[in-house]
Design a protein around this motif. Structure first.
Motif, PDB file in Angstrom:
ATOM      1  N   ASP A 119       0.802  -1.219   0.000  1.00 12.95           N
ATOM      2  CA  ASP A 119       0.000   0.000   0.000  1.00 12.95           C
ATOM      3  C   ASP A 119       0.838   1.273   0.000  1.00 12.95           C
ATOM      4  OD1 ASP A 119      -2.365  -1.270  -0.153  1.00 12.95           O
ATOM      5  OD2 ASP A 119      -2.823  -1.209   1.986  1.00 12.95           O
ATOM      6  N   ARG A 171      -3.891   7.930  -2.512  1.00 14.01           N
ATOM      7  CA  ARG A 171      -4.435   6.721  -1.889  1.00 14.01           C
ATOM      8  C   ARG A 171      -5.747   7.007  -1.169  1.00 14.01           C
ATOM      9  NH1 ARG A 171      -3.799   1.961  -1.573  1.00 14.01           N
ATOM     10  NH2 ARG A 171      -1.882   2.000  -2.757  1.00 14.01           N
ATOM     11  N   ASN A 204       4.606   3.207  -7.733  1.00 16.99           N
ATOM     12  CA  ASN A 204       3.285   3.045  -7.120  1.00 16.99           C
ATOM     13  C   ASN A 204       2.607   1.800  -7.685  1.00 16.99           C
ATOM     14  OD1 ASN A 204       3.772   5.456  -5.819  1.00 16.99           O
ATOM     15  ND2 ASN A 204       2.622   6.680  -7.315  1.00 16.99           N
ATOM     16  N   LEU A 208      -0.455  -0.340  -8.063  1.00 20.83           N
ATOM     17  CA  LEU A 208      -1.913  -0.315  -7.928  1.00 20.83           C
ATOM     18  C   LEU A 208      -2.499  -1.658  -8.343  1.00 20.83           C
ATOM     19  CD1 LEU A 208      -2.820   3.181  -9.448  1.00 20.83           C
ATOM     20  CD2 LEU A 208      -2.012   2.621  -7.157  1.00 20.83           C
ATOM     21  N   ASP A 246      -7.550  -0.857  -6.070  1.00 18.61           N
ATOM     22  CA  ASP A 246      -7.192   0.554  -6.193  1.00 18.61           C
ATOM     23  C   ASP A 246      -7.838   1.170  -7.438  1.00 18.61           C
ATOM     24  OD1 ASP A 246      -5.376   0.367  -3.983  1.00 18.61           O
ATOM     25  OD2 ASP A 246      -3.983  -0.635  -5.319  1.00 18.61           O
TER      26      ASP A 246
END
Length: 921
Positions: free
Chosen positions: A235, A304, A336, A338, A434
Motif C-alpha cells: 500500500d 491513496r 506506485n 496499484l 485501487d
C-alpha cells in the motif's frame, strides 16, 4: 483403442461442399500412433471438372496444377487400404468422412466402416478459450506451425499435431473429473467418447499417479486455486506528486519520457482531484495518441485517500490495456503499485452450485448441452475469474442460462462451493482494489440496479467519454421484438414438464396459474400475429427502408374497428398475464427448495421466461397506452418480424443517472469532446452541470507528419447504381496498393458498400498474398485488429466503430481512406426523432447535432493515423463536401491544427502521396 491403435488424420480439398456434384482435388493422410506422427501421404487429384474461382482463391489449387494428377478412381484402392484398419480422424469429420465415402463408392470401392473422431468437438471441449476452432485458429492458439492453410497436407499435418495435443490434454485432467466427462461424452457425435474411455483406462492402469498442482477437486469438479496475493499488496505509494515539467521527468524511476500534452494532462487532473473548491465535473480534450490512459492513472496513483478510482471505458480492448499495460507502466515509472480489476455484472460469471446441479442430473438430453458441460469442466481447471466471456462458445445456449450467476444473495453458506464462489471472490477483490475498470454500458446499467455493484468513490474517469451519450441512449431505449415474444409464448404454452415438476409440490394455486398462462399465451399469439401483419402492411417497409416513424403510420383512431378491438384485447390480456405472473413467482420462490434436482431447471427456465414476458408486456403496454407522452416511437423490421422502439430524449440527462451522485469528482476525457472551450455541444448532450473545460494542444506536428488529400469530384453522387460506386472505391484502393501502400484503413459509412468493395478486392487479389480484413465479414473489430497486428499490416475495411477507438499503432498505419463524410442518415427514425426533439427546444439540429457528430467522427477517424512520434501518413477523403459545402468552415474547424488540406484529382493524389512518403522517409 490402445497405444498401438493407428489414427489416420485426413484432410481433403474439394470443388465444393456437395458429395453429389463436387469432386476431391487434394487428399492427405497423416498417420499417428502413440502420440507420434509415423508417416504421411498426399496427392493432388484431377476432378475432371473446372475448379471454381472461389475454391482456387481459397486453396491456391489451380486447374493447371491438377491437370496431370491421378483421377480419384486410380488412387481409391490405395486410400481404402491405407485407412481401413485405422481410426479415422478429421477436423469436422462429418464432412470429410461422408465426402470420401461418397467418392469411394462412386469408384467401385466399399465404403469405410471405421471408427471416427472429430477434432472440432474435442477442441471445443479441451481448448474452450481458443479464439476460434478452425485449424488456423487452433494452430495459433497452440503455437503450431501452419504454413499453407487450406492445402490438404498442411491442414492434415496440423490436425495430427492438434490431435496429439488433445490426447495429452486429456491426461492432465484429474480422474474424477475425467470420469464425469466420459459419462457426458456418450452424448457427443461420432465416436469421440472412445478418446475419453482410452484416457480413463490409461489413468486406471497407471494407478492415478499423475500429480495435479495448483488445483482442488470438489466432487467431480476440479478448480484452479485462487490467488489471494491482492490481499497482501503493497500500500506504499509516493506521497508527493512531482509538479512542473522538469521535476516530473526527473522524479520518475524509469527512463520514461512523457509527452508535453501528457504532462499537462497529469498536472490538470491531479490539481482538479485534490482541489475541493473545484467544480464536480472536468472535461479534458487531448489528442489521440497522447497517452491519456497514463495521463490520468499516473497522477491519481499518488492519491491513496481517493481510492478506489473508477474508470469507465468503451471497449474490451481498452479495459485489457488499462489492467495489463497501463497499471504496469505506472508501477515502473513511479513505483506506485496499484491493484486493478475489471468489474462486470453477475450474469457474466458462472454459478458453481448451479453448474454442479446440471452434472448431478442432466436436465437436457442434447449433444451441445453435454459438450458445453465438458468444456466448462475443462475451463474451471484454468480460470481464476469464472468469467464466462473467457469461453468461446455460444452463450445463448440454454446451459449458460442455467449456470449464469444471479448474485451473491442467491448463495447458501451450506453449499459445497460457497468458499470457491466467483462472485464472492470478485467482491473480495473489489474491497481492496485501487482501480476498478467498467465499461460504459455497465456504468449506465447501475441506475437500473436495485443492488448497486459500483462502490462509492471519490473519482470517476470516463474515458472515450464521447461514447457515453450513445451508451445512455441504448440503456434508455425500449425495444419490443415480436420475434422474441413468439418464442417466449411458445415456452409458456409448452409447459408439460413444468406441470409434472409442480405436481410434486401438490400446490393447486401454482398448477392453476400455469394452466391459465398456457391458455392466455395462445390468445396473445393470435392477437399479436394479426397486429403484426396489419402494422407491417400500413408501414410500407421496403428493402432499403427497414425503419419507419410511428408518426408516419396511420393513427390508431383511424384503424379498422376489428384491429382497434384486437389491440384493446391484447392490452387487457397482457395486463392480466402480468398479475398472474407476479403471484406465481412469489408463490413458487417460497417452494423452490422443495423441487427435486431433476425438475429444478424446468422451474428455473419457466421463471426466466415469465420474467422476460413480464418485461416485454410492460413495454408493449407503455408503447400503446401513453401515446401523448414525450417518447419518440418508431417501427423496424428485423428477421422478418416487427420491432417497436421507444426513447424519451428528455430523459437523457446525466443528472437522472443515480450513479452520478456516487462520485465527488468526474473527469470526462476524449480526443473529441468539443471544438473549443466556447462550445457546449458535449455537456448539452448529457445535460452536465457547470464544469471546467481544458483543451490540451495536439502532441504531434500534423504539418510535417500528415496530409489530407480531398478528391475534387464527389463520386458518391455521380455513380448509379451503387455497384459502380463500389467499383470506383475498389479502384482507388487498388491504385494506392500499386504504389506500395500495403497497409491502409478504409472507413465506410455504409456496410452494404463495404461488403461490395470487399468482394471486388477478393476477386482482384485472389492470386496474391494480400490480407484483406472486412468488419463483420472476416471477423469482429477486436479480431481484425489482432490479426492486422500479427500479420504486420493489411487492408482493413471498417465502418461505425472503426472510425473511433481502435489502436493501430503496430505496425505503422500510413494511409487512411475515407469514402464519405460520416454524417448520420437524417431519415433514420431515431435520428429524425432526435432532430424533432432539438427543434422543440428551439435548436437547429443540423448545426447543433449533425455537424458536431460528423466533425467528431471525422476527427476520430483522422486520429487513427498518428499514434506515436514516429508515425506519419496520408488521409484521402473521397468527398469534396469538406471544401465545397456551405458548412465546410464548421467541419474544417474539427481538423487538427497544422494539418495541410489539398484538393486534387485521384491521379494527382497518387503523385502527392508518393512525394509525401518520399520526403518523410
Amino acid at each position: 483403442m490402445t497405444d498401438k491403435t493407428t489414427y489416420a488424420v485426413v484432410d481433403i480439398e474439394t470443388t465444393g461442399t456437395s458429395p453429389e456434384t463436387d469432386k476431391i482435388i487434394q487428399f492427405a493422410c497423416v498417420l499417428v500412433q502413440n502420440n507420434e506422427i509415423i508417416n504421411y501421404f498426399s496427392t493432388d487429384v484431377n476432378p475432371l471438372k473446372k475448379i471454381p474461382k472461389n475454391i482456387e482463391q481459397l486453396t491456391g489449387i489451380s486447374n493447371e496444377q491438377v491437370k496431370n494428377a491421378p483421377y480419384f478412381e486410380d488412387i481409391a484402392p490405395m486410400i481404402k487400404q491405407l485407412i481401413s484398419d485405422c481410426v479415422f480422424v478429421a477436423h469436422n469429420v462429418y464432412f470429410d468422412y461422408a465426402f470420401l465415402n461418397s467418392e469411394l463408392s462412386r469408384s467401385g470401392e466399399e465404403k469405410l466402416q471405421t471408427k471416427c473422431i472429430d477434432t472440432v468437438e474435442l477442441s471445443q471441449i479441451l481448448f474452450p478459450t481458443s479464439q476460434g476452432f478452425r485449424v488456423t485458429d487452433l494452430a495459433d492458439f497452440l503455437e503450431l506451425e501452419h504454413e499453407n492453410p487450406h492445402q490438404a497436407l498442411s491442414d492434415a499435418y496440423v490436425t495430427a499435431e492438434l490431435f496429439i495435443c488433445l490426447s495429452q490434454k486429456m491426461m492432465m485432467i484429474p480422474y474424477v473429473t475425467l470420469k464425469k466427462m466420459l459419462e457426458l461424452s456418450y452424448n457427443l457425435g461420432v465416436d469421440n467418447h472412445l478418446m475419453f474411455e482410452k484416457a480413463l483406462m490409461k489413468k486406471e492402469k497407471d494407478g492415478f499417479n499423475h500429480p495435479f498442482y495448483g488445483t482442488k477437486t470438489i466432487e467431480c469438479v476440479t478448480l484452479k486455486n485462487k490467488k489471494y496475493l491482492f490481499k497482501e499488496k503493497n500500500d506504499d505509494v509516493g506521497t508527493t506528486y512531482p509538479f512542473d515539467l522538469t521535476e516530473n521527468s526527473q522524479s520518475f524511476l524509469s527512463d520514461f519520457v512523457p509527452r508535453k500534452a501528457q504532462l499537462e494532462m497529469m498536472d490538470t487532473i491531479y490539481s482538479f482531484v485534490n482541489n475541493e473548491d473545484e467544480e464536480k465535473n472536468l472535461m479534458v480534450e487531448v489528442s489521440t495518441g497522447s497517452g491519456k490512459s497514463l495521463g490520468y492513472l499516473l497522477p491519481l496513483s499518488y492519491n491513496r485517500k481517493k481510492f478506489p478510482i473508477i474508470v469507465s471505458t468503451s471497449t474490451i480492448l481498452l479495459q485489457e490495456q488499462l489492467i495489463d499495460q497501463t497499471l504496469e507502466q505506472v508501477k515502473e515509472i513511479t513505483g506506485n503499485h496499484l491493484f486493478g480489476m475489471v468489474l462486470k455484472s453477475n450474469r457474466h460469471f458462472i454459478d458453481l452450485d448451479k453448474f454442479y446441479l446440471t452434472l448431478l442430473e442432466k436436465p437436457v438430453n442434447q449433444k451441445q448441452y453435454a459438450l458445453n458441460q465438458m468444456a466448462i469442466l475443462t475451463w474451471l481447471m484454468e480460470t481464476e475469474t469464472g468469467d464466462l466471456d473467457e469461453i468461446n462458445l455460444n452463450k445463448s445456449h440454454v446451459l449458460f442460462e442455467h449456470v449464469k450467476h444471479r448474485g451473491r444473495h442467491t448463495l447458501s453458506s451450506d453449499s459445497l462451493f460457497f468458499e470457491e464462489d466467483f462472485i464472492k471472490y470478485l467482491e473480495e477483490k473489489k474491497e481492496v482494489a485501487d482501480v476498478i475498470v467498467v465499461n460504459h454500458a455497465f456504468l449506465c446499467e447501475e441506475s437500473k440496479r436495485q443492488t448497486k455493484l459500483i462502490p462509492k468513490s471519490s473519482v470517476l474517469i470516463i474515458d472515450e467519454s464521447h461514447k457515453l451519450v450513445s451508451s445512455i441512449e441504448n440503456q434508455e431505449l425500449i425495444s419490443i421484438s415480436f420475434g422474441l415474444i413468439y418464442s417466449l409464448l411458445k415456452k409458456i404454452r409448452e409447459s408439460e414438464e413444468l406441470s409434472y415438476s409442480l405436481h410434486q409440490l401438490n400446490n393447486q394455486k401454482l398448477t392453476q396459474a400455469v394452466n391459465l398462462l398456457s391458455n392466455f399465451s395462445l390468445d396473445v399469439r393470435e392477437d399479436l400475429q394479426r397486429l403484426e401483419q396489419f402494422m407491417i402492411e400500413v408501414s410500407n417497409f421496403t428493402e432499403s427502408k427497414k425503419e419507419v416513424s410511428f408518426d408516419d403510420v396511420e393513427k390508431i383512431s383511424n384503424w379498422p374497428l376489428p384491429m382497434r378491438k384486437n389491440l384493446k384485447e391484447l392490452l387487457t390480456i397482457l395486463t392480466e398475464i402480468n398479475h398472474i405472473s407476479t403471484d406465481f413467482k412469489n408463490e413458487v420462490f417460497t417452494h423452490l427448495t422443495q423441487v427435486e434436482i431433476g425438475s429444478y431447471f424446468d422451474v428455473l427456465d419457466y421463471l426466466t421466461s415469465l420474467e422476460r414476458l413480464s418485461e416485454w408486456s410492460l413495454h408493449f403496454i407503455a408503447y400503446f397506452r401513453n401515446l401523448e407522452d414525450s417518447n419518440a416511437r418508431w417501427l423496424a423490421i428485423k428477421d422478418k418480424h416487427l420491432q417497436l422502439k421507444m426513447l424519451d430524449f428528455s430523459m437523457l440527462s446525466i443528472k437522472n443517472m443515480s450513479w452520478y451522485e456516487q462520485f465527488e469528482k468526474i473527469v470526462y476525457t476524449s480526443s473529441t469532446l468539443q471544438l473549443d472551450v466556447d462550445s457546449t455541444y458535449f455537456e448539452s448532450q448529457l445535460d452536465i452541470p457547470v464544469s471546467r473545460k481544458v483543451r490540451i494542444e495536439d502532441s504531434f506536428n500534423y504539418h510535417d507528419k500528415a496530409k489530407l488529400l480531398v478528391i475534387s469530384e464527389n463520386k458518391a453522387e455521380q455513380y448509379h447504381p451503387k455497384d459502380d460506386y463500389a467499383n470506383y472505391i475498389a479502384k482507388v484502393l487498388i491504385d494506392y496498393y500499386a504504389i506500395g501502400k500495403t497497409s491502409m484503413l478504409v472507413l465506410f459509412t455504409s456496410h452494404h458498400v463495404l461488403k461490395q468493395v470487399y468482394h471486388i478486392l477478393q476477386n482482384h487479389f485472389h492470386h496474391q498474398e494480400v490480407d484483406i480484413f472486412a468488419q463483420d465479414i472476416t471477423g469482429t473489430k477486436e479480431k481484425i485488429v489482432k490479426k492486422y497486428i500479427k500479420n504486420n499490416g493489411g487492408i482493413i475495411l471498417g465502418a461505425n466503430s472503426f472510425w473511433e477507438g481502435v489502436d493501430l499503432s503496430l505496425p505503422t498505419l500510413d494511409l487512411i481512406i475515407m469514402t464519405k463524410l460520416p454524417f448520420d442518415p437524417p431519415k433514420r427514425p431515431m435520428i429524425e426523432a432526435k432532430y424533432h426533439y432539438l427543434e422543440s427546444l428551439g435548436k437547429n439540429p443540423f448545426y447543433e447535432e449533425a455537424i458536431p457528430q460528423a466533425g467528431m467522427r471525422l476527427r476520430q477517424g483522422l486520429g487513427r493515423l498518428l499514434r506515436s512520434e514516429n508515425d506519419r501518413g496520408v488521409i484521402l477523403l473521397l468527398d469534396n463536401r469538406l471544401l465545397k459545402a456551405s458548412y465546410s468552415k464548421q467541419l474544417l474547424g474539427y481538423l487538427p491544427i497544422g494539418l495541410e488540406v489539398e484538393e486534387c484529382t485521384l491521379e494527382e493524389s497518387l503523385e502527392e502521396a508518393i512525394l509525401f512518403f518520399d520526403n518523410n522517409n
